[in-house]
Design an enzyme around this catalytic site. Sequence first.
Site, PDB file in Angstrom:
ATOM      1  N   ARG A  37     -17.704   8.900   0.736  1.00 54.01           N
ATOM      2  CA  ARG A  37     -18.798   8.160   0.094  1.00 54.01           C
ATOM      3  C   ARG A  37     -20.054   8.281   0.938  1.00 54.01           C
ATOM      4  NH1 ARG A  37     -15.441   2.818  -1.604  1.00 54.01           N
ATOM      5  NH2 ARG A  37     -14.008   3.608  -0.032  1.00 54.01           N
ATOM      6  N   LEU A  47      -6.212  -4.434  -5.436  1.00 60.16           N
ATOM      7  CA  LEU A  47      -7.249  -3.521  -4.928  1.00 60.16           C
ATOM      8  C   LEU A  47      -6.737  -2.087  -4.853  1.00 60.16           C
ATOM      9  CD1 LEU A  47      -8.404  -6.341  -3.994  1.00 60.16           C
ATOM     10  CD2 LEU A  47      -9.231  -5.190  -1.970  1.00 60.16           C
ATOM     11  N   THR A  97      -2.528   4.872 -11.422  1.00 58.01           N
ATOM     12  CA  THR A  97      -2.723   3.746 -10.496  1.00 58.01           C
ATOM     13  C   THR A  97      -3.507   2.628 -11.165  1.00 58.01           C
ATOM     14  OG1 THR A  97      -2.600   5.166  -8.563  1.00 58.01           O
ATOM     15  CG2 THR A  97      -3.787   3.092  -8.284  1.00 58.01           C
ATOM     16  N   ARG A 120       5.322 -13.287 -14.787  1.00 59.44           N
ATOM     17  CA  ARG A 120       6.655 -13.797 -14.427  1.00 59.44           C
ATOM     18  C   ARG A 120       6.582 -14.906 -13.391  1.00 59.44           C
ATOM     19  NH1 ARG A 120      10.278 -13.519 -10.911  1.00 59.44           N
ATOM     20  NH2 ARG A 120       9.350 -11.991  -9.522  1.00 59.44           N
ATOM     21  N   TYR A 167     -11.211   7.569 -13.135  1.00 55.20           N
ATOM     22  CA  TYR A 167     -11.484   6.296 -12.452  1.00 55.20           C
ATOM     23  C   TYR A 167     -12.190   5.326 -13.402  1.00 55.20           C
ATOM     24  CZ  TYR A 167     -13.332   3.260  -8.675  1.00 55.20           C
ATOM     25  OH  TYR A 167     -13.655   2.207  -7.857  1.00 55.20           O
ATOM     26  N   ASP A 191       0.845  -1.204   0.000  1.00 58.41           N
ATOM     27  CA  ASP A 191       0.000   0.000   0.000  1.00 58.41           C
ATOM     28  C   ASP A 191       0.871   1.242   0.000  1.00 58.41           C
ATOM     29  OD1 ASP A 191      -2.110   1.973   0.892  1.00 58.41           O
ATOM     30  OD2 ASP A 191      -3.255   0.122   1.035  1.00 58.41           O
ATOM     31  N   VAL A 196       1.941   1.192  -6.612  1.00 65.97           N
ATOM     32  CA  VAL A 196       1.824   0.220  -7.721  1.00 65.97           C
ATOM     33  C   VAL A 196       2.175   0.820  -9.076  1.00 65.97           C
ATOM     34  CG1 VAL A 196       0.142  -1.331  -6.616  1.00 65.97           C
ATOM     35  CG2 VAL A 196      -0.682   0.620  -7.971  1.00 65.97           C
TER      36      VAL A 196
HETATM   37  P1  NAD Z   1      -9.887   2.567  -0.252  1.00 62.92           P
HETATM   38  O1  NAD Z   1      -9.588   3.935  -0.756  1.00 62.92           O
HETATM   39  O2  NAD Z   1     -10.324   2.409   1.164  1.00 62.92           O
HETATM   40  O3  NAD Z   1      -8.646   1.597  -0.470  1.00 62.92           O
HETATM   41  C1  NAD Z   1      -7.740   1.734  -1.530  1.00 62.92           C
HETATM   42  C2  NAD Z   1      -6.351   1.384  -1.025  1.00 62.92           C
HETATM   43  O4  NAD Z   1      -5.425   1.460  -2.109  1.00 62.92           O
HETATM   44  C3  NAD Z   1      -5.858   2.334   0.064  1.00 62.92           C
HETATM   45  O5  NAD Z   1      -5.264   1.615   1.105  1.00 62.92           O
HETATM   46  C4  NAD Z   1      -4.832   3.194  -0.665  1.00 62.92           C
HETATM   47  O6  NAD Z   1      -3.847   3.740   0.200  1.00 62.92           O
HETATM   48  C5  NAD Z   1      -4.287   2.210  -1.680  1.00 62.92           C
HETATM   49  N1  NAD Z   1      -3.709   2.837  -2.876  1.00 62.92           N
HETATM   50  C6  NAD Z   1      -4.247   3.810  -3.647  1.00 62.92           C
HETATM   51  N2  NAD Z   1      -3.439   4.099  -4.655  1.00 62.92           N
HETATM   52  C7  NAD Z   1      -2.345   3.311  -4.524  1.00 62.92           C
HETATM   53  C8  NAD Z   1      -1.152   3.153  -5.269  1.00 62.92           C
HETATM   54  N3  NAD Z   1      -0.890   3.896  -6.354  1.00 62.92           N
HETATM   55  N4  NAD Z   1      -0.241   2.246  -4.848  1.00 62.92           N
HETATM   56  C9  NAD Z   1      -0.469   1.499  -3.738  1.00 62.92           C
HETATM   57  N5  NAD Z   1      -1.575   1.609  -3.008  1.00 62.92           N
HETATM   58  C10 NAD Z   1      -2.516   2.497  -3.400  1.00 62.92           C
HETATM   59  O7  NAD Z   1     -10.993   1.963  -1.235  1.00 62.92           O
HETATM   60  P2  NAD Z   1     -11.798   0.574  -1.154  1.00 62.92           P
HETATM   61  O8  NAD Z   1     -13.230   0.898  -1.060  1.00 62.92           O
HETATM   62  O9  NAD Z   1     -11.187  -0.312  -0.180  1.00 62.92           O
HETATM   63  O10 NAD Z   1     -11.559   0.029  -2.629  1.00 62.92           O
HETATM   64  C11 NAD Z   1     -10.621  -1.006  -2.892  1.00 62.92           C
HETATM   65  C12 NAD Z   1     -10.690  -1.394  -4.362  1.00 62.92           C
HETATM   66  O11 NAD Z   1     -12.006  -1.844  -4.684  1.00 62.92           O
HETATM   67  C13 NAD Z   1     -10.376  -0.247  -5.317  1.00 62.92           C
HETATM   68  O12 NAD Z   1      -9.632  -0.753  -6.401  1.00 62.92           O
HETATM   69  C14 NAD Z   1     -11.731   0.195  -5.795  1.00 62.92           C
HETATM   70  O13 NAD Z   1     -11.687   0.740  -7.088  1.00 62.92           O
HETATM   71  C15 NAD Z   1     -12.516  -1.115  -5.788  1.00 62.92           C
HETATM   72  N6  NAD Z   1     -13.951  -0.863  -5.629  1.00 62.92           N
HETATM   73  C16 NAD Z   1     -14.470  -0.573  -4.387  1.00 62.92           C
HETATM   74  C17 NAD Z   1     -15.828  -0.337  -4.268  1.00 62.92           C
HETATM   75  C18 NAD Z   1     -16.474  -0.065  -2.944  1.00 62.92           C
HETATM   76  O14 NAD Z   1     -17.689   0.169  -2.905  1.00 62.92           O
HETATM   77  N7  NAD Z   1     -15.788  -0.094  -1.838  1.00 62.92           N
HETATM   78  C19 NAD Z   1     -16.656  -0.341  -5.412  1.00 62.92           C
HETATM   79  C20 NAD Z   1     -16.077  -0.613  -6.641  1.00 62.92           C
HETATM   80  C21 NAD Z   1     -14.719  -0.887  -6.742  1.00 62.92           C
HETATM   81  N1  UDP Z   2     -24.096  11.338  -2.138  1.00 60.94           N
HETATM   82  C1  UDP Z   2     -24.904  12.162  -1.373  1.00 60.94           C
HETATM   83  N2  UDP Z   2     -24.367  12.742  -0.271  1.00 60.94           N
HETATM   84  C2  UDP Z   2     -23.093  12.527   0.131  1.00 60.94           C
HETATM   85  C3  UDP Z   2     -22.273  11.665  -0.630  1.00 60.94           C
HETATM   86  C4  UDP Z   2     -22.803  11.092  -1.779  1.00 60.94           C
HETATM   87  O1  UDP Z   2     -26.081  12.378  -1.695  1.00 60.94           O
HETATM   88  O2  UDP Z   2     -22.688  13.090   1.176  1.00 60.94           O
HETATM   89  C5  UDP Z   2     -24.687  10.667  -3.332  1.00 60.94           C
HETATM   90  C6  UDP Z   2     -23.854  10.786  -4.599  1.00 60.94           C
HETATM   91  O3  UDP Z   2     -24.161  11.972  -5.300  1.00 60.94           O
HETATM   92  C7  UDP Z   2     -24.303   9.542  -5.357  1.00 60.94           C
HETATM   93  C8  UDP Z   2     -24.584   8.524  -4.233  1.00 60.94           C
HETATM   94  O4  UDP Z   2     -24.775   9.296  -3.045  1.00 60.94           O
HETATM   95  O5  UDP Z   2     -25.507   9.787  -6.037  1.00 60.94           O
HETATM   96  C9  UDP Z   2     -23.469   7.522  -4.023  1.00 60.94           C
HETATM   97  O6  UDP Z   2     -22.274   8.260  -3.864  1.00 60.94           O
HETATM   98  P1  UDP Z   2     -20.878   7.588  -3.508  1.00 60.94           P
HETATM   99  O7  UDP Z   2     -19.853   8.673  -3.578  1.00 60.94           O
HETATM  100  O8  UDP Z   2     -20.996   6.826  -2.249  1.00 60.94           O
HETATM  101  O9  UDP Z   2     -20.635   6.504  -4.641  1.00 60.94           O
HETATM  102  P2  UDP Z   2     -20.789   6.502  -6.237  1.00 60.94           P
HETATM  103  O10 UDP Z   2     -21.395   7.788  -6.710  1.00 60.94           O
HETATM  104  O11 UDP Z   2     -19.399   6.331  -6.732  1.00 60.94           O
HETATM  105  O12 UDP Z   2     -21.685   5.365  -6.483  1.00 60.94           O
END
Ligand code: NAD
Ligand code: UDP
Length: 349
Positions: free
Chosen positions: A213, A100, A119, A133, A172, A60, A86
């Site tokens: 979020r 992740l 990233t 590899r 993203y 991380d 990464v």
């Molecule tokens: P998060 O931000 O809590 O975790 C992401 C982690 O990646 C963090 O620990 C951060 O420090 C690390 N990171 C970021 N950029 C990096 C880099 N360049 N090198 C090394 N480490 C790096 O987010 P999360 O919710 O835990 O999401 C994890 C993964 O799941 C992400 O790839 C995200 O796109 C994917 N994802 C999550 C959700 C969700 O709802 N939580 C939904 C869709 C996709």
């Molecule tokens: N959102 C909201 N209030 C907040 C944060 C988010 O109404 O304080 C809304 C945002 O506009 C979106 C939904 O909640 O319509 C989900 O947002 P989030 O950022 O959690 O995830 P994503 O949009 O990536 O699904």
Amino acid sequence: MKRMRPIQNRPSINAVFSDVRVISSTQRARHILVTGGAGFLGSHLCERLLKAGHTVICLDNFSTGLERNIRHLRNFERFSVVKHDVVDPINIEVDEIYNLACPASPPHYQADPVQTMKTCVLGALNLLELAARTGARIFQASTSEIYGDPLVHPQVEGYWGNVNSFGPRSCYDEGKRCAETLFFDFHKKHHVEIKIVRIFNTYGPNMRPDDGRVVSNFIVQALKGQDITIYGDGSQTRSFCFVNDLIDGFQQMMATEPSFTGPVNLGNPGEFTILELAQQVIKLTGSRSKTIYNPLPTDDPRQRRPDISLAGQELGWQPKIPLAIGLEKTIHYFDRLLAEQAHELAEIA
Ligand code: NAD
Ligand code: UDP
């Protein structure tokens, strides 16, 4: 290009396999790399894999991840942490890779969009090269954002999506789309074993209070008695999956036959408006917070719900935890976290 890191990044081996009793006779304890392992999802995954008897390397850069999320895992001798980005190549001997690493919250991934794209794309490339590899099986945390502001509802894996290539979410959305392309091209060209899941909105303990979020924002606002910030009129929908269910899906996906690559949707198909979510949070916290309405961010998807038939067929997976139960667990987590933070501030004062 930066030089590859030396193999000594690999954690010490002397304590490896010290407590592998949970591994059954048909399974093998593996060396598993989890990138983004200090983040919300990554920290839960590291814990699960350690409890299953594997050796886990959490990689991380701590941009959004927290040391707090993995502090308790340091008790496992089979756990090690590598601070690394990464975007730079890594050389480490592993059997499996879960990729992740990437900020997932819109305010975080939009704060430095070029780094987010790097990233997603360079991170995927570096880890796929490592997989090619070492022969490691590699898992990609892809996203429902692949579908953009979807014109097909609910979203099925065969839908190609409706994505803006130059809006605020593009770094993203397009980065994750490009990563999927790289995964499939490495699979075709270099026979890398790939596993791609498209994750729909997931919530739970280990989210940051300032994650941005919706679930964490609403809970923290409710617990602090602050206004609950609804973006737009709150009629947009999302489907919320509790983290434990999602991690079950990760493990079930990784255990599928090599021929099954995905992409496969993982999420809870229960669909709620954002206004309904705010009402649930207010009810469950007993908060006196009021709802206020802020502008809807550009390109905010109007509706989102996964079709999880494929996950049911191929993984035998479906989520079990209803929103109200998952929210209660998450409220409990934030309640304790905010109390701890208040205590720390009081000690400093
Ligand atoms: P998060 O931000 O809590 O975790 C992401 C982690 O990646 C963090 O620990 C951060 O420090 C690390 N990171 C970021 N950029 C990096 C880099 N360049 N090198 C090394 N480490 C790096 O987010 P999360 O919710 O835990 O999401 C994890 C993964 O799941 C992400 O790839 C995200 O796109 C994917 N994802 C999550 C959700 C969700 O709802 N939580 C939904 C869709 C996709
Ligand atoms: N959102 C909201 N209030 C907040 C944060 C988010 O109404 O304080 C809304 C945002 O506009 C979106 C939904 O909640 O319509 C989900 O947002 P989030 O950022 O959690 O995830 P994503 O949009 O990536 O699904």
